[in-house]
Design a protein around this motif. Sequence first.
Motif, mmCIF file in Angstrom:
data_model
loop_
_atom_site.group_PDB
_atom_site.id
_atom_site.type_symbol
_atom_site.label_atom_id
_atom_site.label_comp_id
_atom_site.label_asym_id
_atom_site.label_seq_id
_atom_site.Cartn_x
_atom_site.Cartn_y
_atom_site.Cartn_z
ATOM 1 N N PHE A 1 0.865 -1.285 0.200
ATOM 2 C CA PHE A 1 0.180 -0.432 -0.010
ATOM 3 C C PHE A 1 0.628 1.296 0.345
ATOM 4 N N SER A 2 1.711 1.414 0.170
ATOM 5 C CA SER A 2 3.018 2.128 0.817
ATOM 6 C C SER A 2 3.131 2.561 -0.421
ATOM 7 N N VAL A 3 3.954 1.550 -1.958
ATOM 8 C CA VAL A 3 4.249 1.596 -2.690
ATOM 9 C C VAL A 3 2.847 1.940 -3.754
ATOM 10 N N ALA A 4 1.989 1.752 -3.652
ATOM 11 C CA ALA A 4 1.214 2.301 -4.644
ATOM 12 C C ALA A 4 0.783 3.657 -3.843
ATOM 13 N N VAL B 1 1.026 7.222 -5.794
ATOM 14 C CA VAL B 1 0.442 8.994 -6.393
ATOM 15 C C VAL B 1 0.763 9.925 -6.193
ATOM 16 N N LEU B 2 1.771 10.006 -5.202
ATOM 17 C CA LEU B 2 2.446 11.360 -4.737
ATOM 18 C C LEU B 2 3.481 12.217 -5.306
ATOM 19 N N LEU C 1 10.739 4.607 -4.629
ATOM 20 C CA LEU C 1 11.639 3.488 -3.629
ATOM 21 C C LEU C 1 11.938 4.847 -2.701
ATOM 22 N N TYR C 2 11.946 5.687 -2.482
ATOM 23 C CA TYR C 2 13.001 6.492 -0.684
ATOM 24 C C TYR C 2 11.510 6.084 0.042
ATOM 25 N N CYS C 3 10.356 6.037 0.185
ATOM 26 C CA CYS C 3 8.624 6.204 0.639
ATOM 27 C C CYS C 3 8.435 4.989 0.560
ATOM 28 N N GLY D 1 -0.459 4.735 10.295
ATOM 29 C CA GLY D 1 0.475 6.350 10.865
ATOM 30 C C GLY D 1 0.744 6.552 9.638
ATOM 31 N N TYR D 2 2.511 6.214 8.761
ATOM 32 C CA TYR D 2 3.080 6.303 7.672
ATOM 33 C C TYR D 2 2.310 6.157 6.246
#
Length: 851
Positions: free
Chosen positions: A662-665, A669-670, A703-705, A752-753
Amino acid sequence: MVKDPHAPLHEYHQSGDLFIGGIASLSIRVSNFIAFTREPPPTLYEELLIVTKNYQHILALVFAVNEINQNPHILPNVTLGFYIYDSYFTAQATYHATLLLIHTLGRMIPSYKCDTHNNLIAVIGGLDPLISLHVATVVDIYKIPQLIYGPAPMMNDKTPGLSFYQMAPKEGLQYAGILSLLLHFKWTWIGILTSNDEYGDRFVQTVFPLFFQHGICFAFIEKSKKYAIVTEINDMFNQGAKMHDKLIDSKANVVIAHGESFAIVFLRWLPYLSEREHTANKQKGIVWIITAQMELTSIAYQRTWDVDIIHGALSFSIHSNELPGFQQYVESKHPSSTKGDGFIRDFWQHAFSCVFPNKIMGNVDGDICTGEEKVNSLPGPFFEMRMTGHSYSVYNAVYAIAHALHAMSSSRLKHKAMVVKVGLKHSHLQLWQLHHLLRGVSFNNTAGDKVLFDQNGELVAGFDITNWIFSSNQSFHRVKVGRVDPQGLPDQALKINESAITWHNWFNQARPLSVCTKGCHPGSSKKVKEGEPFCCYDCIPCPEGKFSDKADMSDCSTCTEKNYPSKSQDFCIPKFVSFLSYKEPLGLSLAFFALSFSLITGLVLGTFMKHHNTPIVIANNRNLTYTLLISLMLSFLCALLFISQPQKLTCLLRQTAFGIIFSVAVSCVLAKTITVVLAFIATRPGSRMRRWVGKGLANSIVLYCSLIQGGICTVWLATNPPYPDTDLHSVLDEIVLECNEGSMTMFYCALGYMGFLAIISFIVAFLARKLPDSFNEAKFITFSMLVFCSVWLSFIPSYLSSKGKYMVAVEIFSILASSAGLLGCIFSPKCYIIVLRPELNNREQLIRRKA
């Protein structure tokens, strides 16, 4: 020699070689007060109230004697005769009648038996305990056997050691039967009406502790005095009025009536008496439990009275059976055809409410008796054709005496002592022998019932329980609905057929209740009311998590950890194992939606790859688009890890895989949002942002996120990873198989992240929503991030308020909803243009819109 008092008004005599004496109780003497200052006047017929029902006792004795005399197998060379006198229910008349049995009239010498022609061998009587006691004090002097057909008289220190034979079953068996009946119907709040004498006191003293030990309380205990003097009638009415009002006011619907044999006569007065206005008309149904001593009797003036008060009563009666020929014998009785019967004329007059013509008196008022009236037409309270329990006892008493005499005459050792034609020369010896033989007598009567005495001279027999039913035309029916077996175990002695009982009309044929408090059902406990009997209490529900599996529990209990109380809190149920599975509709539905959205995402990805060279795909960084679609597809599939029984591997993967994917998704978007903003800033003349625009920046953001979220998950797995667990307490009725998150801090950090990334994306997209471009994604990203943030902000309270498998379902729903929000808001407009409006997907359209 003692001068005889006035000759008795009633007697019945039949000659024979040996005589049986009978003390009947047919007439109640109601006279004026006697001052004992002069010789009392003779009793007048007008002073007598005839209990016509009791005439059957006399007929039973005569019927038995005649049967024995006609039977060649019992006392073949001896003819039995009898003398029967009336006790008039008084001590004076009873002593007189007993002495008349022993002595010839006019030759009465106390303590001597001068008349050798009066071969009295036994006395049967009396009906009530006091009458029996008065008889016993006389006949015991002469050692004459006495067979009583009512309850045993009360013995005390002043009473000599009287020996008699009780033809009625033991009183203790009746009390135990009444107790069993009360417990069977759960009647714990009852009243008692009894006589105000030693017999009534003994009854109360016996049953009070016995019933109290078994949880039965008394709403009231009323004792009625016996009134036999005209001047005391008003006192009887006043006492009856108080009793009636207490019956009406009490919550007790069951009352035990105990008293003399004719007490029903006074009981029938109650509906017409009251100390309060209008109370006499107040209706209330009562279940009367009538003891065996009391018969359904009425006096002539009560012929037309309402019988509703005793309709549906349950009566304990001495066991009886139909005797062959008895009803025909009763029907054959007429005043003109009966010789020596001094009772029948008064019985006839009171039973049929008529008067026999009197030559001396001349004309008489009222209906004239013809003597041809039919006994079988009489109402039940006045006479019954069916043999009653007391009559059955009299019948068996005669046969017991006959069998004892027969055993004496058959014995070779006693043969010479038997002188039949002249009389009994050795009467004292024979009476002693008769006592011995009576104790051992055992025979079957003509109805087939066994008759024998125990070691105490008490008949070994049980009680019948009969239901008194009155029809609308006042006809009476006695229905046998149960029995108390003397041979049964204490808790099995009572046999009752509840379906055969007809209750008082007030109860509408429902089982009557008679409780102070309507019982605490299972699932509640008792709280005794201060200052009241233990039968009166309040019921309070069991606290949550506790149960009571029995009625009227004093306290509630706690189930074991693997059990839980039922909804009604009246028993414990084993907890069932619970987890979100594919076999239930909820799990199956979520899995279906996860696969469906995953498939849709795959179709969108295929569409974009097929049209990868079109302007709409190229315009928004197609590599980021592919990455976003793949991560969304994996997000949908990752929801499947949450369904099925938790295992070690699935517990480790479900949260971490979801968090990283989900963080990749969201990072994609970001990155897309930032790329759009930088692209428009870079188009300005002299802008330094041109060197930042390109694939490198977008890839770096993703990548970093993603690496940051991967680091959070790595720390989580290294320090306190999730593991399979069971939850016994969160859900009352379930053993929840779950994945314990290990560290809730790390769980909320990962969550939260993702929220932080989503908020940043929302803010950037919101600021860039009005930038001019035909293919500008900022506005769509704004809506998608709005949906995303709304879903996950709602997730937190929903997740915390849910329990068991529904916590998992909430998380799966949040994953699917947020992923579907991203998919729908960002890609549905593009798919619309690619598939349905391909003419808009070209550079000319792009240039025209820019212009």
